[in-house]
Design an enzyme around this catalytic site. Structure first.
Site, PDB file in Angstrom:
ATOM      1  CE1 TYR A   1      72.298  43.774  97.151  1.00  0.00           C
ATOM      2  CE2 TYR A   1      74.243  42.413  96.803  1.00  0.00           C
ATOM      3  CZ  TYR A   1      73.266  42.918  97.634  1.00  0.00           C
ATOM      4  OH  TYR A   1      73.258  42.568  98.959  1.00  0.00           O
TER       5      TYR A   1
ATOM      6  CD  GLU B   1      71.866  45.269 100.343  1.00  0.00           C
ATOM      7  OE1 GLU B   1      71.639  44.051 100.367  1.00  0.00           O
ATOM      8  OE2 GLU B   1      70.994  46.117 100.626  1.00  0.00           O
TER       9      GLU B   1
END
Ligand code: GDP
Ligand code: MN
Length: 389
Positions: free
Chosen positions: A109, A197
């Protein structure tokens, strides 16, 4: 403002971040054709919606033939997607992305968002990617790395290298991961994003870094300098009342209570919501028509509030300055004639042209039976709360 994954991937790619090639399709036939065009053994078909959690909801599917691609597309295009992020009503699906499938060795992530408490942007990174980062933060907060960005320079090279090593990258990949994070910081700053993101960022089985999901949100107040981004908006993904409010230039946020509020000025809107709560009810929305609202804008504001089935009563609280009370009163009466007042409407108007406004409202009371006026804000709040009780 949100955009779709395929648009976010384009922004990443424009900033030098490796993203697999992909095709945007709108029909099952196009999905099948895209599979054939890539000429690989496996593709991924992904619904393009303003929400995550698609994988678990069945709206990200790995397919191994054109026929499977067609079937996945048929399913996605004929169902709304309901995921942990959407609420029970879900979101409509009309656009899909087809991309060659990657063989994943490991998922990470990487994201940049605003740290509101710190008053700055922060890079968030974790070697536990693919799943929701909130989930990781809950069960193993030590696996989530947070690095503040310099307000003018963004992420600095030494910070990016440090994060890359802490994530476990070594050798050439560490350098590539650091560069990717620096590029993500550049993209975040260049687009006035509030979220950039990549989840997951993957290492493929042949050792390459690839961003296989991408998500950007933007600061609405900066959109005036990003016409290209503002033009990307997909109205079908937003709630219809939100779209109408945006087009009318109204600052509108739907909430869960029963009392619709129409107010001029954000501070007064906050105070109005507080006083509703103080008297034991909950606001159904925050609606600031602003100082320079037009007659048409004010009518649309009333239409939006009255179109919300949650609204059991309306409180109009206007302190006329630049916005004149008589204009608001006329808009209220016009909207009332047009859509009818099915619920109690309590009005408190003070300031510029409030006398004229009172004349307009009392003349309309015979016709608009649920219309009440109030002497002051406390009186107004008590009246509207009593009316919905
Ligand atoms: P999200 O669930 O909405 O966040 O959608 P993602 O694009 O992140 O996809 C969810 C998951 O599907 C990823 O975490 C991967 O595990 C898997 N996935 C997506 N694309 C591929 C692919 O090309 N190959 C493989 N093997 N898995 C993929
Ligand atoms: Mn994802």
């Amino acid at each position: 403002m949100k955009i779709h994954e395929y648009q976010s991937r384009q922004i990443l790619s424009n900033h030098g971040i490796p993203v697999p090639q992909a095709e945007v399709v709108r029909t099952p036939d196009e999905a099948a054709a895209a599979f054939g065009k890539f000429g690989v053994g496996m593709c991924v078909v992904k619904a393009q919606v303003y929400a995550g959690g698609r994988g678990k909801a069945g709206f990200v599917k790995l397919v191994k033939s054109a026929e499977e691609a067609r079937a996945a597309a048929t399913f996605m295009l004929s169902n709304r997607m309901v995921s942990v992020q959407t609420g029970a009503e879900g979101v409509p699906v009309s656009v899909l992305l087809v991309a060659p499938g990657v063989d994943i060795a490991r998922e990470y992530y990487v994201g940049i968002t605003l740290d509101r408490a710190g008053g700055r942007a922060v890079l968030i990174a974790s070697a536990e990617g693919g799943v929701e980062i909130e989930e990781v933060a809950r069960h193993s907060p030590e696996k989530v790395l947070k690095t503040p960005l310099h307000p003018l320079l963004g992420l600095l090279p030494f910070q990016a290298r440090e994060v890359a090593y802490k994530l476990g990258f070594t050798d050439k990949l560490a350098g590539e991961a650091a560069k990717l994070m620096l590029n993500l910081s550049k993209a975040f700053i260049a687009t006035d994003a509030s979220l950039a993101e990549i989840n997951p960022l993957v290492i493929t089985t042949d050792g390459k870094l690839q961003a296989i999901d991408a998500k950007f949100n933007f600061d609405d107040n900066a959109l005036f300098r990003h016409a290209d981004i503002a033009a990307m908006i997909d109205d079908s993904q937003e709630k219809p009342l939100d779209v109408r409010a945006r087009k009318a230039g109204l600052n509108y946020i739907a909430l869960d209570g029963t009392i619709g509020c129409l107010v001029n000025g954000a501070g007064l809107a906050m105070a109005t919501m507080d006083i509703i709560k103080l008297h034991g009810a909950e606001p159904a929305n925050f609606l600031d028509v602003g100082g320079s609202v037009s007659a048409e804008g004010a009518v649309e504001a009333f239409r939006i509030i009255l179109a919300d089935p949650k609204v059991k009563g309306v409180l109009v609280n206007v302190f006329g300055g630049i916005a004149r009370c008589d204009l608001i009163a006329e808009a209220l009466v016009k909207a009332g004639r047009e859509v009818g007042f099915k619920v109690p409407v309590v009005v408190r108007l003070e300031g510029t042209n409030s006398k004229e406004a009172r004349v307009i409202l009392s003349a309309a009371q015979a016709e608009l039976k649920t219309l009440q006026t109030a002497a002051d804000l406390t009186d107004a709040a008590k009246k509207v709360v009593a009316a919905v009780a």
